[in-house]
Design a protein around this motif. Structure first.
Motif, PDB file in Angstrom:
ATOM      1  N   LYS A  61       0.830  -1.209   0.000  1.00 20.79           N
ATOM      2  CA  LYS A  61       0.000   0.000   0.000  1.00 20.79           C
ATOM      3  C   LYS A  61       0.861   1.255   0.000  1.00 20.79           C
ATOM      4  O   LYS A  61       0.489   2.276  -0.592  1.00 20.79           O
ATOM      5  CB  LYS A  61      -0.932  -0.001   1.215  1.00 20.79           C
ATOM      6  N   CYS A  64       2.108   1.862  -3.597  1.00 20.45           N
ATOM      7  CA  CYS A  64       1.182   2.425  -4.575  1.00 20.45           C
ATOM      8  C   CYS A  64       0.504   3.701  -4.081  1.00 20.45           C
ATOM      9  O   CYS A  64      -0.372   4.236  -4.746  1.00 20.45           O
ATOM     10  CB  CYS A  64       0.161   1.390  -5.021  1.00 20.45           C
ATOM     11  N   GLY A  65       0.913   4.185  -2.940  1.00 17.58           N
ATOM     12  CA  GLY A  65       0.439   5.486  -2.497  1.00 17.58           C
ATOM     13  C   GLY A  65      -0.846   5.483  -1.694  1.00 17.58           C
ATOM     14  O   GLY A  65      -1.388   6.535  -1.380  1.00 17.58           O
ATOM     15  N   LEU A  66      -1.325   4.288  -1.347  1.00 11.86           N
ATOM     16  CA  LEU A  66      -2.549   4.236  -0.556  1.00 11.86           C
ATOM     17  C   LEU A  66      -2.285   4.533   0.918  1.00 11.86           C
ATOM     18  O   LEU A  66      -3.176   4.937   1.650  1.00 11.86           O
ATOM     19  CB  LEU A  66      -3.210   2.861  -0.686  1.00 11.86           C
ATOM     20  N   GLU A  85       0.098  12.489  -6.084  1.00 12.41           N
ATOM     21  CA  GLU A  85      -0.367  11.506  -5.120  1.00 12.41           C
ATOM     22  C   GLU A  85      -0.959  10.303  -5.847  1.00 12.41           C
ATOM     23  O   GLU A  85      -1.017   9.209  -5.331  1.00 12.41           O
ATOM     24  CB  GLU A  85      -1.459  12.120  -4.242  1.00 12.41           C
ATOM     25  N   LYS A  86      -1.408  10.530  -7.052  1.00 13.30           N
ATOM     26  CA  LYS A  86      -2.137   9.485  -7.752  1.00 13.30           C
ATOM     27  C   LYS A  86      -1.201   8.541  -8.482  1.00 13.30           C
ATOM     28  O   LYS A  86      -0.060   8.869  -8.764  1.00 13.30           O
ATOM     29  CB  LYS A  86      -3.099  10.129  -8.769  1.00 13.30           C
ATOM     30  N   ASN A  87      -1.711   7.394  -8.790  1.00 11.15           N
ATOM     31  CA  ASN A  87      -0.848   6.397  -9.397  1.00 11.15           C
ATOM     32  C   ASN A  87      -0.825   6.572 -10.911  1.00 11.15           C
ATOM     33  O   ASN A  87      -1.781   7.028 -11.520  1.00 11.15           O
ATOM     34  CB  ASN A  87      -1.324   5.010  -8.967  1.00 11.15           C
ATOM     35  N   SER A  92      -1.270  -1.364 -11.785  1.00 16.31           N
ATOM     36  CA  SER A  92      -2.513  -1.986 -11.321  1.00 16.31           C
ATOM     37  C   SER A  92      -2.243  -2.745 -10.038  1.00 16.31           C
ATOM     38  O   SER A  92      -1.136  -3.220  -9.809  1.00 16.31           O
ATOM     39  CB  SER A  92      -3.034  -2.986 -12.350  1.00 16.31           C
ATOM     40  N   VAL A  93      -3.272  -2.849  -9.224  1.00 17.85           N
ATOM     41  CA  VAL A  93      -3.126  -3.577  -7.974  1.00 17.85           C
ATOM     42  C   VAL A  93      -4.197  -4.645  -7.891  1.00 17.85           C
ATOM     43  O   VAL A  93      -5.358  -4.394  -8.201  1.00 17.85           O
ATOM     44  CB  VAL A  93      -3.259  -2.623  -6.760  1.00 17.85           C
ATOM     45  N   PHE A  95      -5.766  -6.714  -4.981  1.00 16.95           N
ATOM     46  CA  PHE A  95      -5.741  -6.760  -3.530  1.00 16.95           C
ATOM     47  C   PHE A  95      -5.973  -8.175  -3.016  1.00 16.95           C
ATOM     48  O   PHE A  95      -6.339  -9.081  -3.759  1.00 16.95           O
ATOM     49  CB  PHE A  95      -6.809  -5.834  -2.951  1.00 16.95           C
TER      50      PHE A  95
END
Ligand SMILES: Nc1ncnc2c1ncn2[C@@H]1O[C@H](COP(=O)(O)OP(=O)(O)OP(=O)(O)O)[C@@H](O)[C@H]1O
Ligand SMILES: [Mg+2]
Lengths: 271, 259
Positions: A61, A64-66, A85-87, A92-93, A95
């Protein structure tokens, strides 16, 4: 503690992502990551191998910036990621949970990333169908998530992650809920996609066997607070197929990894 | 199994009606105190025209008020959910209006507004509005965090997040608000009719109850009462059908339970 970081002589321009002395402390005071360093190179298939609860999902996380780091930095030197801040669209993730939208059927769940990208549904119908076929759900395209099994939902999530044709995929135990046969098939599919599109894959698992089969690098993660114990380099060019899966070569590889994994656990317990 | 669901309550209903008739016959109760079910039935047939036109008035006030409550409740909930400041400023006011009984507010509204139809509409709307507003608001805010993460990763903008994530998530909450509001808007309409008393041209079922109570036409009172209940049932079934159709594939509350 032994730390075997990436060899310095690797050219820096191949670095795709870098975690630099990353520490993560959650608001409840839990120190989950401590001074973690990790470099991810282009075209890596790297698995993060560690026990349950050691902080693998947290690492992903943060990548990927979460999640934000408490200390330390995340760098994506070559992508737009570092500036916003955005990907970047090329990431792609998948989860740990499928995270499907319950009110959309299989087709529309897979189409979602394209829809958010303002793509036309009719024009992309065939693209979506191709990915549905890839994960073997053609007959189920109109089913809703509540009508699918756990493994089928996961396959929808995988198709959804692939539909944007990403360059980097982060996968959090994607095949944990699947049976051995489907898992083997999807492992091979993933390897094919990896080769075909020259992807970079960051793959989380707690299965030594899976990590040995799939990846060319394995990062052994220590128990909480997580840091990298060692990075194991594996032979990149082996032909991965059923023969290989049953070979003693592969078995020996698993043994070697398992030994190292246990070694670090014992060291940690003695401390 | 399915037969039982219909059979048992219908049987109970018939038994109760039957007992009612028998007891009145045995006691020789005069019809202006409690009418026999048979007399009520005959009255419904005889007075059909006036009853049905009254029912249509009540029904249209109720449904129109409900429609207004849906549109305004939903729209305001969406606006409030996007801007925290609105929620902080609006919610106390809505609570004040919600806890004040409609029967106490109705006379004020009727003084303020000459047109009895519009006055009734406002009464019914007032009670139907808040359950929809507050339920939708809760729904818009209780989105699954992992789905928010997903939308973040796909760079969804605020509008896409609202349209494709928040509003669908809020739908079950909105519908349960709608179920409450449907019942309440009928109550609001009836209360308004009671308070207005003589309604002139636009006189609904409650007006018939008042009028026939003055004339001691108790059977007609019962007839109107039955039609009010029927109106409530029609609305209830209608709303439940909507809820079933929209949620059947994905929400636990309406999912068909497999055995
Ligand atoms: N939001 C949070 N607040 C506080 N602690 C958290 C939070 N999220 C995770 N943790 C803690 O961080 C630790 C690592 O969690 P994480 O989900 O990264 O583990 P994991 O390695 O992915 O485990 P698994 O293999 O079981 O998925 C856990 O001990 C967990 O309790
Ligand atoms: Mg995890």
């Amino acid at each position: 503690m032994i730390t075997n970081l990436n060899k310095k002589n690797k050219k820096n321009k191949n670095i795709l992502a870098e975690l630099d002395q990353v520490t993560k402390i959650f608001t409840n005071g839990e120190v989950v990551l401590k001074n973690l360093n990790l470099k991810i190179f282009k075209n890596d298939f790297i698995t993060l191998l560690g026990k349950s609860g050691c902080g693998k999902t947290t690492i992903l996380k943060i990548l990927c910036g979460l999640l934000k780091t408490t200390e330390g930095k995340v760098n994506w030197p070559t992508s737009t990621f570092k500036n916003s801040e955005k990907n970047p669209a090329n990431l792609s993730v998948v989860f740990q949970d499928p995270n499907l939208l319950p009110w959309l059927n299989v087709f529309d769940n897979i189409f979602l990333p394209l829809k958010l990208n303002k793509k036309n549904r009719k024009k992309n119908y065939q693209t979506v169908m191709n990915f549905i076929e890839l994960v073997g759900l053609t007959d189920f395209k109109d089913y809703f998530p509540s009508q699918l099994s756990g493994g089928m939902k996961m396959r929808v999530a995988i198709a959804r992650a692939l539909i944007t044709k990403p360059k980097v995929i982060l996968m959090d135990e994607p095949f944990g809920a699947l049976d051995e046969i489907t898992r083997f098939k999807l492992n091979n599919d993933l390897l094919n996609i990896y080769k075909k599109y020259k992807l970079t894959i960051i793959f989380i698992t707690h299965s030594i066997y899976e990590s040995a089969y799939l990846s060319n690098k394995i990062a052994l993660i220590s128990d909480r607070p997580a840091s990298i114990n060692e990075i194991i380099y594996l032979d990149k060019d082996e032909e991965k197929n059923e023969d290989y899966y049953l070979s003693t070569d592969y078995l020996n590889k698993c043994k070697k990894i398992s030994k190292k994994f246990n070694y670090y656990n014992e060291v940690a317990n003695e401390e | 199994m399915k037969n039982k669901v219909f059979l048992a309550p219908s049987l109970l209903f018939i038994i109760l009606i039957f007992l009612w008739e028998i007891i009145l016959i045995i006691n020789e109760t005069p019809h202006y105190i409690i009418p026999k079910p048979s007399l009520v039935f005959i009255t419904i047939i005889n007075e059909w025209n006036s009853l049905i036109s009254a029912m249509l008035i009540t029904l249209s006030v109720t449904l129109l008020a409900l429609l207004m409550a849906v549109i305004l409740g939903f729209a305001i909930a969406v606006i409030i959910s996007q801007f925290k400041i609105f929620e902080i400023s609006f919610m106390p006011l809505t609570v004040v209006l919600q806890v004040t009984p409609i029967i106490a507010i109705a006379p004020l509204i009727i003084i303020l507004i000459d047109n009895t139809f519009i006055a009734a509409l406002i009464c019914a709307w007032l009670v139907a509005f808040f359950p929809i507003l507050s339920n939708t608001l809760v729904g818009l805010k209780s989105i699954d965090h992992s789905l928010v993460d997903l939308f973040f990763l796909y760079k969804a903008n605020k509008f896409q997040k609202l349209l494709f994530l928040q509003i669908p998530s809020a739908l079950p909450f909105f519908l349960s608000g709608l179920k409450i509001s449907a019942g309440l808007s009928l109550i609001g309409a009836i209360v308004a009719e009671f308070v207005t008393g003589i309604g002139g041209s636009s006189s609904g079922l409650a007006y018939i109850i008042i009028e026939s109570s003055y004339r001691l036409e108790t059977a007609k009172m019962f007839a109107a009462l039955i039609l009010i209940a029927l109106t409530g049932i029609i609305i209830y079934v209608f709303i439940h059908l909507i809820s079933k159709i929209t949620l059947k594939n994905w929400h636990e509350s309406e999912k068909i339970k497999e055995l």
